[in-house]
Every structure is written in C-alpha cells, then in structure tokens.
Scaffold this active site. Structure first.
Site, PDB file in Angstrom:
ATOM      1  N   CYS A   1      36.437 -51.242  22.352  1.00 35.34           N
ATOM      2  CA  CYS A   1      37.611 -51.305  21.470  1.00 35.34           C
ATOM      3  C   CYS A   1      38.693 -50.387  22.051  1.00 35.34           C
ATOM      4  O   CYS A   1      38.404 -49.255  22.456  1.00 35.34           O
ATOM      5  CB  CYS A   1      37.253 -50.870  20.048  1.00 35.34           C
ATOM      6  SG  CYS A   1      35.934 -51.878  19.339  1.00 35.34           S
TER       7      CYS A   1
ATOM      8  N   GLY B   1      28.784 -45.515  19.009  1.00 37.19           N
ATOM      9  CA  GLY B   1      27.976 -46.692  19.268  1.00 37.19           C
ATOM     10  C   GLY B   1      28.099 -47.794  18.239  1.00 37.19           C
ATOM     11  O   GLY B   1      28.658 -47.611  17.159  1.00 37.19           O
ATOM     12  N   GLU B   2      27.598 -48.967  18.601  1.00 43.83           N
ATOM     13  CA  GLU B   2      27.590 -50.125  17.714  1.00 43.83           C
ATOM     14  C   GLU B   2      26.157 -50.274  17.180  1.00 43.83           C
ATOM     15  O   GLU B   2      25.248 -50.659  17.919  1.00 43.83           O
ATOM     16  CB  GLU B   2      28.035 -51.367  18.507  1.00 43.83           C
ATOM     17  CG  GLU B   2      27.795 -52.678  17.820  1.00 43.83           C
ATOM     18  CD  GLU B   2      28.289 -52.750  16.370  1.00 43.83           C
ATOM     19  OE1 GLU B   2      29.416 -52.322  16.087  1.00 43.83           O
ATOM     20  OE2 GLU B   2      27.518 -53.227  15.521  1.00 43.83           O
TER      21      GLU B   2
ATOM     22  N   ASN C   1      43.493 -42.273  14.138  1.00 44.97           N
ATOM     23  CA  ASN C   1      43.378 -40.901  14.620  1.00 44.97           C
ATOM     24  C   ASN C   1      43.783 -40.889  16.076  1.00 44.97           C
ATOM     25  O   ASN C   1      43.170 -41.613  16.870  1.00 44.97           O
ATOM     26  CB  ASN C   1      41.924 -40.436  14.538  1.00 44.97           C
ATOM     27  CG  ASN C   1      41.676 -39.632  13.288  1.00 44.97           C
ATOM     28  OD1 ASN C   1      42.440 -38.727  12.963  1.00 44.97           O
ATOM     29  ND2 ASN C   1      40.620 -39.995  12.598  1.00 44.97           N
TER      30      ASN C   1
ATOM     31  N   CYS D   1      29.476 -46.402  23.925  1.00 44.95           N
ATOM     32  CA  CYS D   1      29.479 -47.720  23.287  1.00 44.95           C
ATOM     33  C   CYS D   1      30.014 -48.739  24.282  1.00 44.95           C
ATOM     34  O   CYS D   1      31.014 -48.484  24.956  1.00 44.95           O
ATOM     35  CB  CYS D   1      30.354 -47.714  22.045  1.00 44.95           C
ATOM     36  SG  CYS D   1      30.389 -49.320  21.204  1.00 44.95           S
TER      37      CYS D   1
ATOM     38  N   SER E   1      34.335 -53.666  10.630  1.00 40.53           N
ATOM     39  CA  SER E   1      35.599 -53.157  11.165  1.00 40.53           C
ATOM     40  C   SER E   1      36.448 -54.373  11.524  1.00 40.53           C
ATOM     41  O   SER E   1      36.193 -55.035  12.521  1.00 40.53           O
ATOM     42  CB  SER E   1      35.343 -52.304  12.414  1.00 40.53           C
ATOM     43  OG  SER E   1      34.616 -51.150  12.060  1.00 40.53           O
ATOM     44  N   LEU E   2      37.419 -54.681  10.668  1.00 41.45           N
ATOM     45  CA  LEU E   2      38.206 -55.912  10.893  1.00 41.45           C
ATOM     46  C   LEU E   2      39.488 -55.581  11.670  1.00 41.45           C
ATOM     47  O   LEU E   2      39.738 -56.145  12.718  1.00 41.45           O
ATOM     48  CB  LEU E   2      38.516 -56.582   9.552  1.00 41.45           C
ATOM     49  CG  LEU E   2      39.185 -57.952   9.678  1.00 41.45           C
ATOM     50  CD1 LEU E   2      38.236 -58.978  10.257  1.00 41.45           C
ATOM     51  CD2 LEU E   2      39.711 -58.446   8.320  1.00 41.45           C
ATOM     52  N   HIS E   3      40.296 -54.730  11.102  1.00 35.66           N
ATOM     53  CA  HIS E   3      41.481 -54.173  11.764  1.00 35.66           C
ATOM     54  C   HIS E   3      42.644 -55.142  11.976  1.00 35.66           C
ATOM     55  O   HIS E   3      43.739 -54.706  12.328  1.00 35.66           O
ATOM     56  CB  HIS E   3      41.130 -53.485  13.092  1.00 35.66           C
ATOM     57  CG  HIS E   3      40.055 -52.442  12.990  1.00 35.66           C
ATOM     58  ND1 HIS E   3      39.725 -51.813  11.811  1.00 35.66           N
ATOM     59  CD2 HIS E   3      39.226 -51.913  13.926  1.00 35.66           C
ATOM     60  CE1 HIS E   3      38.741 -50.944  12.025  1.00 35.66           C
ATOM     61  NE2 HIS E   3      38.416 -50.992  13.301  1.00 35.66           N
TER      62      HIS E   3
ATOM     63  N   CYS F   1      27.296 -38.636   9.050  1.00 39.12           N
ATOM     64  CA  CYS F   1      27.681 -39.748   9.909  1.00 39.12           C
ATOM     65  C   CYS F   1      26.848 -39.650  11.193  1.00 39.12           C
ATOM     66  O   CYS F   1      26.877 -38.621  11.874  1.00 39.12           O
ATOM     67  CB  CYS F   1      29.174 -39.617  10.200  1.00 39.12           C
ATOM     68  SG  CYS F   1      29.779 -40.836  11.353  1.00 39.12           S
TER      69      CYS F   1
ATOM     70  N   CYS G   1      35.624 -40.651  15.152  1.00 45.11           N
ATOM     71  CA  CYS G   1      34.669 -41.342  16.021  1.00 45.11           C
ATOM     72  C   CYS G   1      34.861 -41.020  17.503  1.00 45.11           C
ATOM     73  O   CYS G   1      35.905 -41.272  18.074  1.00 45.11           O
ATOM     74  CB  CYS G   1      34.870 -42.840  15.797  1.00 45.11           C
ATOM     75  SG  CYS G   1      33.927 -43.911  16.848  1.00 45.11           S
TER      76      CYS G   1
ATOM     77  N   SER H   1      28.155 -49.627   9.736  1.00 45.73           N
ATOM     78  CA  SER H   1      29.478 -50.137  10.121  1.00 45.73           C
ATOM     79  C   SER H   1      29.352 -50.906  11.424  1.00 45.73           C
ATOM     80  O   SER H   1      28.736 -50.429  12.379  1.00 45.73           O
ATOM     81  CB  SER H   1      30.427 -48.944  10.304  1.00 45.73           C
ATOM     82  OG  SER H   1      31.664 -49.371  10.819  1.00 45.73           O
TER      83      SER H   1
ATOM     84  N   GLU I   1      27.090 -37.413  19.025  1.00 41.71           N
ATOM     85  CA  GLU I   1      27.542 -36.522  17.958  1.00 41.71           C
ATOM     86  C   GLU I   1      27.124 -37.001  16.578  1.00 41.71           C
ATOM     87  O   GLU I   1      26.856 -38.182  16.373  1.00 41.71           O
ATOM     88  CB  GLU I   1      29.055 -36.400  18.021  1.00 41.71           C
ATOM     89  CG  GLU I   1      29.734 -37.735  17.885  1.00 41.71           C
ATOM     90  CD  GLU I   1      31.180 -37.715  18.346  1.00 41.71           C
ATOM     91  OE1 GLU I   1      31.495 -36.971  19.288  1.00 41.71           O
ATOM     92  OE2 GLU I   1      31.978 -38.435  17.759  1.00 41.71           O
TER      93      GLU I   1
ATOM     94  N   CYS J   1      39.512 -46.637  20.595  1.00 40.46           N
ATOM     95  CA  CYS J   1      38.393 -45.774  20.230  1.00 40.46           C
ATOM     96  C   CYS J   1      37.972 -44.884  21.399  1.00 40.46           C
ATOM     97  O   CYS J   1      37.707 -45.378  22.500  1.00 40.46           O
ATOM     98  CB  CYS J   1      37.229 -46.653  19.774  1.00 40.46           C
ATOM     99  SG  CYS J   1      35.681 -45.747  19.569  1.00 40.46           S
TER     100      CYS J   1
HETATM  101  N1  SAH Z   1      30.783 -49.343  16.146  1.00 40.41           N
HETATM  102  C1  SAH Z   1      30.897 -49.376  14.742  1.00 40.41           C
HETATM  103  C2  SAH Z   1      30.658 -48.036  14.072  1.00 40.41           C
HETATM  104  C3  SAH Z   1      31.199 -46.823  14.762  1.00 40.41           C
HETATM  105  S1  SAH Z   1      32.954 -46.674  14.762  1.00 40.41           S
HETATM  106  C4  SAH Z   1      32.244 -49.954  14.354  1.00 40.41           C
HETATM  107  O1  SAH Z   1      33.105 -50.078  15.208  1.00 40.41           O
HETATM  108  O2  SAH Z   1      32.405 -50.307  13.183  1.00 40.41           O
HETATM  109  C5  SAH Z   1      33.285 -46.249  13.073  1.00 40.41           C
HETATM  110  C6  SAH Z   1      34.709 -46.555  12.607  1.00 40.41           C
HETATM  111  O3  SAH Z   1      35.643 -45.671  13.270  1.00 40.41           O
HETATM  112  C7  SAH Z   1      35.125 -47.983  12.946  1.00 40.41           C
HETATM  113  O4  SAH Z   1      35.716 -48.607  11.826  1.00 40.41           O
HETATM  114  C8  SAH Z   1      36.141 -47.748  14.031  1.00 40.41           C
HETATM  115  O5  SAH Z   1      37.051 -48.813  14.100  1.00 40.41           O
HETATM  116  C9  SAH Z   1      36.783 -46.438  13.612  1.00 40.41           C
HETATM  117  N2  SAH Z   1      37.541 -45.782  14.679  1.00 40.41           N
HETATM  118  C10 SAH Z   1      37.321 -45.810  16.004  1.00 40.41           C
HETATM  119  N3  SAH Z   1      38.295 -45.136  16.668  1.00 40.41           N
HETATM  120  C11 SAH Z   1      39.142 -44.678  15.725  1.00 40.41           C
HETATM  121  C12 SAH Z   1      40.357 -43.913  15.774  1.00 40.41           C
HETATM  122  N4  SAH Z   1      40.882 -43.500  16.922  1.00 40.41           N
HETATM  123  N5  SAH Z   1      40.972 -43.638  14.602  1.00 40.41           N
HETATM  124  C13 SAH Z   1      40.440 -44.045  13.423  1.00 40.41           C
HETATM  125  N6  SAH Z   1      39.314 -44.758  13.314  1.00 40.41           N
HETATM  126  C14 SAH Z   1      38.670 -45.081  14.451  1.00 40.41           C
HETATM  127 FE1  SF4 Z   2      32.166 -49.036  19.777  1.00 42.80          FE
HETATM  128 FE2  SF4 Z   2      32.839 -48.913  17.190  1.00 42.80          FE
HETATM  129 FE3  SF4 Z   2      34.211 -47.531  19.072  1.00 42.80          FE
HETATM  130 FE4  SF4 Z   2      34.392 -50.195  18.969  1.00 42.80          FE
HETATM  131  S1  SF4 Z   2      35.063 -48.741  17.384  1.00 42.80           S
HETATM  132  S2  SF4 Z   2      34.125 -48.984  20.826  1.00 42.80           S
HETATM  133  S3  SF4 Z   2      32.342 -50.753  18.381  1.00 42.80           S
HETATM  134  S4  SF4 Z   2      32.099 -47.217  18.477  1.00 42.80           S
END
Ligand code: SAH
Ligand code: SF4
Length: 358
Positions: free
Chosen positions: A118, A161-162, A290, A114, A214-216, A107, A334, A191, A94, A121
């Site tokens: 995580c 994806g990463e 989300n 991926c 993406s630290l979190h 985006c 995402c 990212s 997408e 996600c």
């Molecule tokens: N793989 C990379 C880039 C794609 S994800 C990464 O993880 O950084 C892009 C962003 O969307 C990341 O910061 C990810 O943590 C965030 N993301 C993933 N799932 C999400 C969700 N359910 N709600 C909000 N942000 C989310």
């Molecule tokens: Fe992949 Fe980014 Fe989703 Fe983590 S947050 S699973 S790295 S797309």
C-alpha cells in the site's frame, strides 16, 4: 546467530499437559503452566513457584516461555506504550498498548513487514520479511499485558502485516486468546486489506470476531492507486464478500477509511461510500493520514475537510467513528516505529512485486 529457542507460548493447555507428561510430571502441571503463562502473563519459569523445581529446570533446558525480546520501549505522553520486539533473529516488529478509560486495548503485528505494498503505509514501503508464528503473535499480547495493571481485554490485529496472509497462525492465535487467555471473540478485531478467498474461509469459521476492511476509496481508480490489491479484487467484489461475511457471522462490518487530502476525501466519494453500505450493518472508522514520506506527496486533510466528509456520510445515515489518535509523539501509527529504526533494525528496501496470485 543461534536459532531461536522453542517456546511455550502458543501451545494450548492440552498441548502443555501432554508436554508435562513427556517431562515426567502429571498432566495437571501442564494446566498450571498454562495458567501462569496465559492468565498471569508470567514469562519466568523461576517465578512459577507451585510447579516442582525439577520439572521447571528440565523445561528450561529446552524451552523459553515467551520467544520475544524487547529492542525498544517507548511511552507516549498520553499513556500509550509501544514495543519494538524480535525473537533473536534481528527482524523486528511492533506492538502497542492502548489504555482507555473503560477498556485496555492492544494492537498486534502478524508479519514482519508486509508484502501488500500500500502506497501510504510505512510498513508496506519497508517490504516483507516473513510471517509471525503463533508464539510470536500471542507473545506480543503477553508482553503488553505484563506492562499493564489492568486487564488487556481488547485486541486489534492492525500492527505490521496483513493478518489474512497468515491465516492459520492468526486463527490459532485467536483460539489461544479466547480459550486460554479468556478474551471474548467480540473484543477481537481483524483488519484486512481485503483478500477474498481468506475472508470466505474466515466466514466459514463463523467466529463472532469483528472484521474491518481497509477500503480507503469507493472508486477503483483511486483505491488501486493506494492499494495494489484492488487490481486483483476490486471494490464491487470485495464489498460483496464483506456482505456475505456480515450475513454469515451476524456482526457489523467495519470499514476503515484513511483520509488523504484532496485524494479520497471528496464529497463524491463520501456519497459513493454511503451507497455501498446501504442495507449493510456497518460502522465507518475515519483515519486521518499519519504522515509518511511516500514520494507521492500525500498529505493529511484539515479538520474542516474531515468534518465535512463525516457530515456527508452521516446525512446519508452512515454510522461514523473517528480513530482516536494516540501516541503521536512515539510514532504509534502502523509501521512507523520500525521504519524509524536504523542500523541493524533498519527498514528494508521497497518491494515492487505484489505476491498475490489467487
Ligand atoms: N494490513 C491490514 C492491517 C494492518 S494496517 C490492513 O491494511 O488493514 C492497519 C490500518 O492502518 C489499515 O487500515 C491501514 O490502512 C492503516 N494505515 C496504514 N498506514 C497508515 C498511515 N500512514 N496513516 C494512517 N493509517 C494508516
Ligand atoms: Fe500491509 Fe496493511 Fe500496510 Fe497495506 S496498510 S502495506 S496491507 S500493513
């Protein structure tokens, strides 16, 4: 199913000039071709009316311009367009167009699915199929530009994806977006989940692009629960790498911080995050979770909790922004649109193994 046709998108004007001479035209025709493809976002050879008809016919026998087909197009009530695309093999990914008052952003995805796993996600929960090619990455940009009356001048690599697991294709795509489409490096954001060797490589390339980590969570225990990659490169190590990246490029680093109710939105974590960023030019982008059905019961925090987390950071001198949330009604977060699809485009089963070895 037929293999996807070779595509022109993804080739530089130098490569297209060479191709033009191979097809019996002058090298200049390759430059014109590049201008149609990248500057005008035209994907139909038939419409490129200053190119000789015979040359276009011969090209069309072997090539398509853009490899992507649109499987689904959704428009949200607040002006966001989301495309679900594929290149003929049924594996969908997408991309999203995000118009703002002063800029138009998009985006892009870098992989189908991926492998990073995580736990919050939708993309990660769906598993991994493959890396995208340069043509497929730049092709997303061009499709979205084709939908917009205004120039799409910002790109974030935050789709499926990463990006750093597909670093060669990412760097080539950036070279085309900069050199052929004409976008400023400063308007490109990558990212990442935080892969140390790849960030070192990106730092060595010395491109003035934004890198967002993406630290979190500043705490290893919580971050590992959210992001399996943290077991390989824990917080101290990835932050040391981000500091080196900042010094090498001179750009502020962005920290993306997903907020999950009562898990990582505590005052203690806000204070620890502030300590990690002391002395580093930075911006922290807060992203309220989300909703994705994660089986772990993750929930989005209330507005009050987000505000309190933000206030604590700001009291510590941290620069904070909040992700402007758009396209809720079309699941623009995402991985969410691909996740909703059924039948041929249904999401895959969950991968449990993390294929990160070095
Ligand atoms: N793989 C990379 C880039 C794609 S994800 C990464 O993880 O950084 C892009 C962003 O969307 C990341 O910061 C990810 O943590 C965030 N993301 C993933 N799932 C999400 C969700 N359910 N709600 C909000 N942000 C989310
Ligand atoms: Fe992949 Fe980014 Fe989703 Fe983590 S947050 S699973 S790295 S797309």
């Amino acid at each position: 199913m037929n293999p996807p046709a070779e595509c022109l998108v993804g080739r530089t004007s130098v490569a297209l000039s060479q191709l033009a001479t191979e097809f019996g035209a002058t090298a200049w025709r390759g430059k014109q071709l590049a201008s149609w493809i990248y500057r005008k976002a035209v994907a139909d050879l038939g419409a490129m009316n200053d190119l000789p008809a015979g040359f276009r016919r011969r090209l069309a026998e072997r090539f398509v311009v853009n490899p992507l087909h649109v499987a689904d197009h959704r428009k949200s009530s607040d002006g966001v367009d989301k495309l679900l695309v594929h290149d003929g093999d049924g594996q969908v990914f997408e991309c999203v167009l995000l118009p703002y008052s002063k800029r138009v952003s998009c985006c892009l995805s870098t992989q189908v699915g991926c492998p990073m796993g995580c736990t919050f996600c939708a993309t990660g929960l769906g598993g991994f199929d493959r890396n995208l090619s340069v043509g497929e990455i730049v092709g997303q940009y061009l499709l979205l530009q084709g939908l917009s009356d205004r120039r799409v001048d910002h790109v974030v690599f935050m789709g499926m994806g990463e990006p750093l697991l597909n670093l060669d294709a990412l760097l080539e795509s950036i070279a085309i977006l900069h050199g052929e489409v004409g976008l400023s490096h400063r308007n490109l954001t990558v990212s990442t989940v935080g892969l140390v060797p790849q960030i070192e490589r990106l730092a060595a390339a010395k491109l003035p692009i934004h890198l967002a980590l993406s630290l979190h969570s500043p705490f290893d225990e919580i971050r590992s629960r959210l992001m399996p990659v943290n077991r390989r490169w824990p917080v101290a190590e990835i932050m040391a790498t981000m500091r080196r990246y900042q010094k090498a490029t001179g750009r502020k680093i962005t920290i993306e911080y997903l907020l999950i109710d009562r898990l990582n939105d505590t005052e203690e974590q806000a204070l620890a995050l502030a300590r990690l960023l002391r002395g580093v030019p930075h911006v922290v982008n807060l992203i309220p979770f989300n909703y994705v059905d994660t089986e772990q019961g993750f929930r989005r925090p209330t507005r009050e909790r987000v505000r309190a987390f933000r206030r604590t950071l700001e009291e510590q001198g941290i620069n904070v922004t909040e992700r402007v949330e758009r396209g809720h009604d079309i699941a623009a977060a995402c991985g969410q649109l691909a996740g909703q699809h059924e039948g041929r485009f249904a999401r895959r089963s969950r991968l449990s193994v993390l294929p990160v070895t070095s």
